[in-house]
Every structure is written in structure tokens, then in C-alpha cells.
Design a protein around this motif. Sequence first.
Motif, PDB file in Angstrom:
ATOM      1  N   UNK A 327      -5.493  11.405  12.804  1.00  0.00           N
ATOM      2  CA  UNK A 327      -4.376  11.403  11.856  1.00  0.00           C
ATOM      3  C   UNK A 327      -3.257  10.534  12.410  1.00  0.00           C
ATOM      4  N   UNK A 328      -2.808   9.593  11.601  1.00  0.00           N
ATOM      5  CA  UNK A 328      -1.751   8.665  12.015  1.00  0.00           C
ATOM      6  C   UNK A 328      -0.510   8.955  11.196  1.00  0.00           C
ATOM      7  N   UNK A 329       0.551   9.295  11.878  1.00  0.00           N
ATOM      8  CA  UNK A 329       1.803   9.604  11.183  1.00  0.00           C
ATOM      9  C   UNK A 329       2.525   8.340  10.760  1.00  0.00           C
ATOM     10  N   UNK A 330       2.474   7.330  11.625  1.00  0.00           N
ATOM     11  CA  UNK A 330       3.199   6.090  11.351  1.00  0.00           C
ATOM     12  C   UNK A 330       2.470   5.248  10.314  1.00  0.00           C
ATOM     13  N   UNK A 331       3.207   4.460   9.573  1.00  0.00           N
ATOM     14  CA  UNK A 331       2.588   3.494   8.670  1.00  0.00           C
ATOM     15  C   UNK A 331       2.380   2.176   9.396  1.00  0.00           C
ATOM     16  N   UNK A 332       1.459   1.381   8.889  1.00  0.00           N
ATOM     17  CA  UNK A 332       1.212   0.050   9.454  1.00  0.00           C
ATOM     18  C   UNK A 332       2.223  -0.926   8.844  1.00  0.00           C
ATOM     19  N   UNK A 333       3.067  -1.582   9.664  1.00  0.00           N
ATOM     20  CA  UNK A 333       4.107  -2.459   9.105  1.00  0.00           C
ATOM     21  C   UNK A 333       3.505  -3.577   8.250  1.00  0.00           C
ATOM     22  N   UNK A 334       4.079  -3.762   7.067  1.00  0.00           N
ATOM     23  CA  UNK A 334       3.584  -4.834   6.186  1.00  0.00           C
ATOM     24  C   UNK A 334       3.752  -6.212   6.820  1.00  0.00           C
ATOM     25  N   UNK A 451     -11.733  -3.628  -0.096  1.00  0.00           N
ATOM     26  CA  UNK A 451     -10.813  -2.546  -0.442  1.00  0.00           C
ATOM     27  C   UNK A 451      -9.494  -2.635   0.331  1.00  0.00           C
ATOM     28  N   UNK A 452      -9.589  -2.917   1.632  1.00  0.00           N
ATOM     29  CA  UNK A 452      -8.371  -3.007   2.443  1.00  0.00           C
ATOM     30  C   UNK A 452      -7.513  -4.180   1.993  1.00  0.00           C
ATOM     31  N   UNK A 453      -8.136  -5.306   1.713  1.00  0.00           N
ATOM     32  CA  UNK A 453      -7.386  -6.483   1.243  1.00  0.00           C
ATOM     33  C   UNK A 453      -6.717  -6.208  -0.098  1.00  0.00           C
ATOM     34  N   UNK A 454      -7.389  -5.484  -0.964  1.00  0.00           N
ATOM     35  CA  UNK A 454      -6.798  -5.119  -2.261  1.00  0.00           C
ATOM     36  C   UNK A 454      -5.612  -4.193  -2.072  1.00  0.00           C
ATOM     37  N   UNK A 455      -5.694  -3.322  -1.064  1.00  0.00           N
ATOM     38  CA  UNK A 455      -4.563  -2.433  -0.759  1.00  0.00           C
ATOM     39  C   UNK A 455      -3.371  -3.253  -0.267  1.00  0.00           C
ATOM     40  N   UNK A 494       8.984  -1.872   4.942  1.00  0.00           N
ATOM     41  CA  UNK A 494       7.827  -1.379   4.199  1.00  0.00           C
ATOM     42  C   UNK A 494       6.616  -1.199   5.114  1.00  0.00           C
ATOM     43  N   UNK A 495       5.829  -0.176   4.824  1.00  0.00           N
ATOM     44  CA  UNK A 495       4.626   0.086   5.607  1.00  0.00           C
ATOM     45  C   UNK A 495       3.450   0.375   4.688  1.00  0.00           C
ATOM     46  N   UNK A 496       2.271   0.178   5.238  1.00  0.00           N
ATOM     47  CA  UNK A 496       1.031   0.563   4.561  1.00  0.00           C
ATOM     48  C   UNK A 496       0.629   1.905   5.165  1.00  0.00           C
ATOM     49  N   UNK A 497       0.738   2.957   4.384  1.00  0.00           N
ATOM     50  CA  UNK A 497       0.527   4.300   4.913  1.00  0.00           C
ATOM     51  C   UNK A 497      -0.954   4.630   5.011  1.00  0.00           C
ATOM     52  N   UNK A 498      -1.298   5.295   6.106  1.00  0.00           N
ATOM     53  CA  UNK A 498      -2.679   5.735   6.307  1.00  0.00           C
ATOM     54  C   UNK A 498      -2.894   7.092   5.644  1.00  0.00           C
ATOM     55  N   UNK A 499      -4.101   7.312   5.170  1.00  0.00           N
ATOM     56  CA  UNK A 499      -4.448   8.608   4.603  1.00  0.00           C
ATOM     57  C   UNK A 499      -5.449   9.301   5.517  1.00  0.00           C
ATOM     58  N   UNK A 500      -5.225  10.579   5.758  1.00  0.00           N
ATOM     59  CA  UNK A 500      -6.124  11.336   6.626  1.00  0.00           C
ATOM     60  C   UNK A 500      -5.807  12.813   6.518  1.00  0.00           C
ATOM     61  N   UNK A 501      -6.600  13.615   7.207  1.00  0.00           N
ATOM     62  CA  UNK A 501      -6.353  15.050   7.243  1.00  0.00           C
ATOM     63  C   UNK A 501      -5.300  15.314   8.308  1.00  0.00           C
ATOM     64  N   UNK A 502      -4.078  15.699   7.906  1.00  0.00           N
ATOM     65  CA  UNK A 502      -2.964  15.745   8.860  1.00  0.00           C
ATOM     66  C   UNK A 502      -3.085  16.820   9.930  1.00  0.00           C
ATOM     67  N   UNK A 503      -3.951  17.786   9.739  1.00  0.00           N
ATOM     68  CA  UNK A 503      -4.019  18.907  10.679  1.00  0.00           C
ATOM     69  C   UNK A 503      -5.300  18.898  11.499  1.00  0.00           C
TER      70      UNK A 503
END
Length: 919
Positions: A327-334, A451-455, A494-503
Motif C-alpha cells: 500500500x502506497x500512501x503517496x501519489x506519484x508526482x505528475x 492502461x497506465x499510459x491512458x491513466x 498534482x499526483x497520480x494516486x495509487x490504488x491498493x488495500x490500505x490495511x
Amino acid sequence: MTTFIFDVLKDLQNSNINLSNLTFVLPSKRAGLFLKHQIHKVSNQTIFSPQIISIEEFVETLSQLKTVSNTELLFEFYSSYNQITNKEHLDSFESFSKWAQILIQDFNEIDRYLIPQKKVFNYLSDIQELNHWSLEKDKTDFVKNYLSFWSKLYNYYTCFTEQLLNKGIGYQGLIYREAVKNLEPYIQSNTSKQHVFLGFNALNTAEETIIQELLQNDLAKIYWDIDIVFMNNPKHDAALFTRQHKTSWKYFKKNPFNWITNNYLKEKNISIYGVPKSIGQSKYIGTLLSDLSKQNQSLQNTAVVLGDENLLIPVLNSLPESIEALNITMGFPLKSIPLASLFETLFNLHKKSSKSFYYKDIINIISHQFIRPLLYFQDIDYASKIIETIEANNIIYLTPNRLKQIAIKTESIIDILFTNWEISVDTVLKNCSQLILTIKNNLTENKASNQLSLEYLFRFNELFNELSRLNSEYNHIKDIPTLFGVYKELLSTETLDFQGEPLQGLQIMGMLESRVLDFETVIISSVNEGILPSGKSNNSFIPFDVKLENKLPTYKEKDAVYTYHFYRLLQRAKNVYILYNTEVDVLTGGEKSRFITQLQLEKKHKINHKVIAPYVPLISLQLSIVNKTPELLNKIIEVAKKGFSPSSLTNYIRNPIDFYYQKILKIKQFNDAEETVAANTLGTVVHNTLEDLYKPFIGEFLTVEKIKSLKLKTSENVSYHFKNEYKEGDVTKGKNLIIFEIAKRYVSNFLDLEIQDLKAGNQIKIIAIEAENNVQIDIPELNFPVNLTGKVDRIDEYNGTTRIIDYKTGIVNQSSVEIINWEDITTDYNKYSKSFQVLTYALMMHQSKQIKLPAEAGIISFKNLSNGFLKFSKKDKAGAYAKKDSLITEDVLNKFNDQLKQLILEICSIDIPFTEKEI
């Protein structure tokens, strides 16, 4: 391990408080997620979830204002700035943004700490008056404008905040100030609502006021998380704020202070690692996690806390494959996404209006991973076609029309990238949006793998939509440089937020995301001065002494915030790994953090301290060796039949592996467009010019009049050959103009040398110019023909002696065409390559019966014309007094021929591999 959140919930349950009726207020949303997950551990029955909010959400509710982005605040501020500033003193939006950002931060601090605004701004104005000689009668316009700016700060603040309040929006400080104003009505209308504040440390004045009022009215509870070790040490900054709250809040004079814990002194395994460079730390984090996995330690309760959040991608690339949940809390900087580099290149290209563009900028754009596929049409790679045309024709600047002529089927994408950017900002934004849409249409053809490039595209589309909205609403962006500045400001936030199971699984977070959370194993990176803590920085208009007087935070308080977060991570942890950079860096200086030194001096825990050096294997220099196979030998035979040129043979002498690449594999040297005329181009121009000038005189004796007539044609011939060789390259200015003049000077000086020779009574007869040769040499050891091929620049008779002349535009000295031992001529390239070359020419000319012996062979160096014709000479020994023989006789050619045959036999022998020389 029990966590702080669990202890708070347990205490509330023991106090028979209904959790469902509570409103939990925490420092961050993430902490709220962990709190919600822990409720079921203390509840014996099914209950409704309590309200869980962050402090920012709570304050927004109180203030009834909405938070907006820093960029939008900047636009709002410029609108109010326009209203109260005379047009003659009005800064452009680009200039305004440079100082307005700092001023908004100061507004924010003043409001968060509830400082009387007028008092502070008037005080700042008075300071500047004193600093700038306010009593001087004759002030310059610059000083007047400067003082006027400081005197208007309060007016800027008033107009700006009124405008925001009218729109129901605000920056954080204004929202806090309004929340304090609305606190009394909130208390009266929520008399039965209970609030629980937990995990707070450094509070601004507004937060302190809100919490204390709620506590005094029995509408709240507050739980601190501080260890007794820090509380009892008045010099320890981890408890700086908590000690202040405990002693200064009236509430704690009659009520207990929850809590001072005793976790820090419990046994811990603390390891400190000095690791060179940031990437080294990332790699070592991967090693630590791999070791933990091998020890069968669950990573469920493990956190990687990045002191420097720029390490996110290196750390992700260094994680062991055994980690399944993450789980990554930080977003990836655009700004780190490849698409960002494309738009930055485009903005930089169009910042200045121009009808043509620099070829390297064009190549950068059309070679970009998102653009190149758009230039592929009907199996033709038009991007490659453009690059090849640029290189072949030395085109340094290209117009959009020229690009369309080259890439004829891709006009639409050329238009989006290179045309209409100068019309208006709206057109630029439309171009950017159209480009995103075009890339998207191309990527959706293979959606699964893109998919990642489209995001990426989706986030950038949102960013440009926001820019369009801001520009249409405020109309402050007047040109591309300003748009570029605003774009970069938006991009940085702006960041590209990661999705995951936070716990579940390993947690990767920044230092601020760790608030309120506890982990059994903690890995902290970049624990260096300048990062943890961040150190002194004063990005403010408010001087240090004014901050102290008004109890605004300085670097000391900011360092104390980092101190608290660092030590709080250690409080309940059992395994702690602290990494710092040992190498000198521009920003951090390679100095380990004071936190590490403090841990070592406290001696409260056993600390394992190591400096980790990366394993650098000893790699011996492996020279390339290519063994000759029958197939390879066939290719050598083909080259031999076609003919060995003197330059290819000297290339073999210099390094056999280069001969293999160029003559056998046919790998050509990469030729970029010549922005500045290359040395070989200059040489070709001079050679071709002299060829044109002297060819009409083949078979004739030269006269002074003939040479003088050639001088009149020099400029025209040099210009013609530059145009022929340098194609569309520009020789009318800059370095190229100098090189063009040098070429003319070389030819003119050579003609002057000829005139001097003729005036001295010497007779010169031109035998041949650029004479081509292709002769077979007899090598009985080989069962296939071997030819020599080459072109001799000039053959003449000088007072009856035949001369074979090779022109060189570079510097050549007499020593470069002299030999002592024949065996050396095929072994030492640097000393004897020139001698080898002219003797090969002499051998070819003799075998083709174009010259009679004895003869002379040598070089005319245009950078050493004063020494005239540099003759090949055979010396009997080294030294200045050695006897030299410059005549090329049958004996000389026979001895050279023996060495030449040995060289060719070596090249053609299947038993002798091509072996790279160590140069």
C-alpha cells in the motif's frame, strides 16, 4: 504490540462512552481509516460507525468555507491586486506570481495564528521605511515603488480576503480564522455532540482555541501521544509542543492529561546504516525487506517511511518479488511522468514566437514515446524520415511547412505540434487537449497493454481542463511563458494516486502520513540534515524577529515537528532501521541527521551502526576478440577483391576491431546534422576546390599567371562546394562563417605558395589530379586476388622529380612522415600512419605505371604551409643529425611491400582473430 489508536478506543470503552455518538477528529484522513479498522476490536456488539474526520474537514465545516488550490488562490489574488493597483505600477501575472506565492503563505500563517493583521503589516511597512532612508528628501522612483508596495500589504490582504469570503472559498489560514469566529454558534447548536481529538502535536493558535473551547464546554476529549522520556527532558524537542500545551492550557489544571506513555524505553533493535547516495538507500531498503521476508517476518506491520519522497520510484523498483501486498500512501508526482517532458519541450519550443524550429527540439518531440507512433502511417515511419532528411541535408532550422513536405501523410499531427501556438493562449490549450485526444485514440487500439499510459493521459487531460477553466474565468494568462509558469505550478502539486488495500501488506509512506500510526518494524530513509529535519529556510516576507514577537513558527518549531514525528515512530516499534546518505550532496552535504547523533548520545538503546558500501565486482578489462570463421573469411576475401584502401589498412593498424566493424560488418559511424561544419567536411571542400581549380592544367606546366587566374575563382569554387557538401547548412554567420573563410584562406595560401615556388624559378608540371587507382598486388601465400584502391590528391613533376602529394587540412609535421625501422610502419598508427598512406599511394602509382622512379611522396599540411611539401624520409637512426633519404626507389617500395604483405596476410589469416587494442 498495542497501538495508540487501540489504547484510545479501549479507554473510551472503559469509560462507557457510546462510540457511535462520537466525532473523531484526527490529523489526517489516513489515520481515520486505521481507526475505523480498529473499532471492531473493542466493540462487543454491532454498532454504527462513528463520524471520523480530519482536522481540515472539521475546520471547513466550522468556517463554512471551501478550500481551493494554491493556483486558484493566485488567480483570485491577482484579481484583487488589479483592483487596488495603478495600471502604471501593475506587474504582469508572471512577475506577480513570483512574489504573491510567498505573500499568500504569510497571509496563511498570520491567519492560522490569529495575529492582528493590520498591526503586523503596518509594522513591516515601518521597518522598510527605516531601512530605506525614509527621511531622505529625494527618493528614487525605485525606492518609492518599493516602499509603496510594503505600505499596501494590508490593503492587499483586506481586498483579497473579502473577495474570497464573498465567494465562500479560502486558503487554510482564512478558513481557520473564520472557524474560530463561528465556534460559539457551533457550540450552542451542538450541545450534546462529543468530539475526540487524538494524535495531535503542534497546533496553531486557531486549532488551540477551537479545541480548548470545546474542552471547556465538555464537548470534547483529547488524547496526546507522548512518551515520559521526552516529557521529562525539557531540552528534548519531541515534546516541545506537548509540554507547552500541558502547562499553558487552563483545562489541564483541573483535568488529567491523557496520555504520557512509557513505550520508548522498551527493548528495541535499532540499526543505523550509512549508505552512499539515494539510489543506494533504495536498493538497501529492498535488501532489508528481502531479509525480513526470509526470516519469516510478516510485513503486515511494517512501514517504509521515506524522508525524501522522491525516492518512491527507486524504492518500488527495488522491492523484492516476495512482497505480494503493498500500500502506497503517496501519489506519484505528475512531473515525473514521461508525458510531462513532452509538454515541457513543447512549451519551451513555443515560448518565443518563431516561424522555424531548432532541429534538436524537433527530433526530441517526434522521437517521444507518445508522438512517434502518431507519425507512423501505412508502414512508413515518418519520424525516421524527418530525422534522416535533417541529417542528410544539414537542416538546422525547419518550418512546419517543410516538416509537412517530408512527412506528407501526417499533416494533422504536425499542425497540432508546431502551428498556431502564437495565436492565443486558448489556441495553445486547445492544441494540448487535441494532442491528448489524438494520443488517446492511438493508445485505445491496444487498450489492455496501455492502461497506465491512458491513466497518464487522463490526469493530464484534467490538468489542462483546469487551466482552461482558470483562464476562461479569470483571463490573467496573456502569453505562453505565463501559461508555462502556471502549468508548472499545477503540475508540481498534482499526483497520480495509487490504488491498493490500505490495511494490508507493506506500507510505504512519507513522514507526515505516519502521524498517529504505529508499526512494529519501521524503515526510515534519508535521515540527513536538510531532509530530516529540513533545516533553516525563510521563504517569507516576515523577518525572524517579527515572527518571534508574534509567536509565529520559525525553523526551530518546524524542526521540532520533525523531531516529534521521528521519535513517535520509534516509541512502540520493536525493529527500527535508519538509513542516511554518506555522500556529499549539493543540498544535504552528506551529513547524517542530528536525530541519529542524538540517539547515539542518549545511550538508551543498543544501536548497531554500519556504513554499507555497495559490492563492486573487480571487472578486468576484456578486450573484444572476434575469431575468424570460414564465413567471415569469405567476407574478408570480398573486401580484398574490391580493394584495401590506405585508410582502411591504417584503420586496422590503429585497432583491428574497428576494421572489423566498418569493413566487414559495414557499420557506419553515426552522422548527426552538422550544426558547425565538421573537420572532414572542411577537408572535402578544400580537396574538391583544388581539384576543380587544377584539373584544367593536367599535362601542363604551371605559370604565375595561371595561378593568379585561379585565385580569382577561389571564393566562387569554395562557395559551390560548401553548398554541395554542407547542403542546407548555413555558412553566412557564426562559427560556420569563420570556417568558410578559413577554407578560402587555405586555398588562397596554397596558391600563394605555388606562386612563390614559381617565382623562385622552380618548374611545376601537373601530371594528375585526384588520380584513382585499383591495382592487384601479388601475394603467393593467398589463393585469391588482393587489390589496393585509393585516390591520390595530386601528382606533379617538380624540377623533373615526380611528386605524389596528399593534402591534409589538419596539422602534420615533418616527423610524421619519417621512419627508422621498416617493421614499425605497420605497428604504430600514431607515428607512422601518414608514412604508410603516402607509400601505399606510391606503390599503387608505380605498379599502375603512372609514375617513374625515383620519386618523392609526401603531404602538404594546410595548417603547416610554411614548411611546404613534407617529404617521406627514411632515417638511418634517431636524432637531429640522422641521415635522411627522401627518394622513393625500387628498394624502398620493395621493403615497404614486404611489410604491406605481412599486414594483409595477418588480416586474411583465419588463425589470427580480430583483437581489440587497448587505446
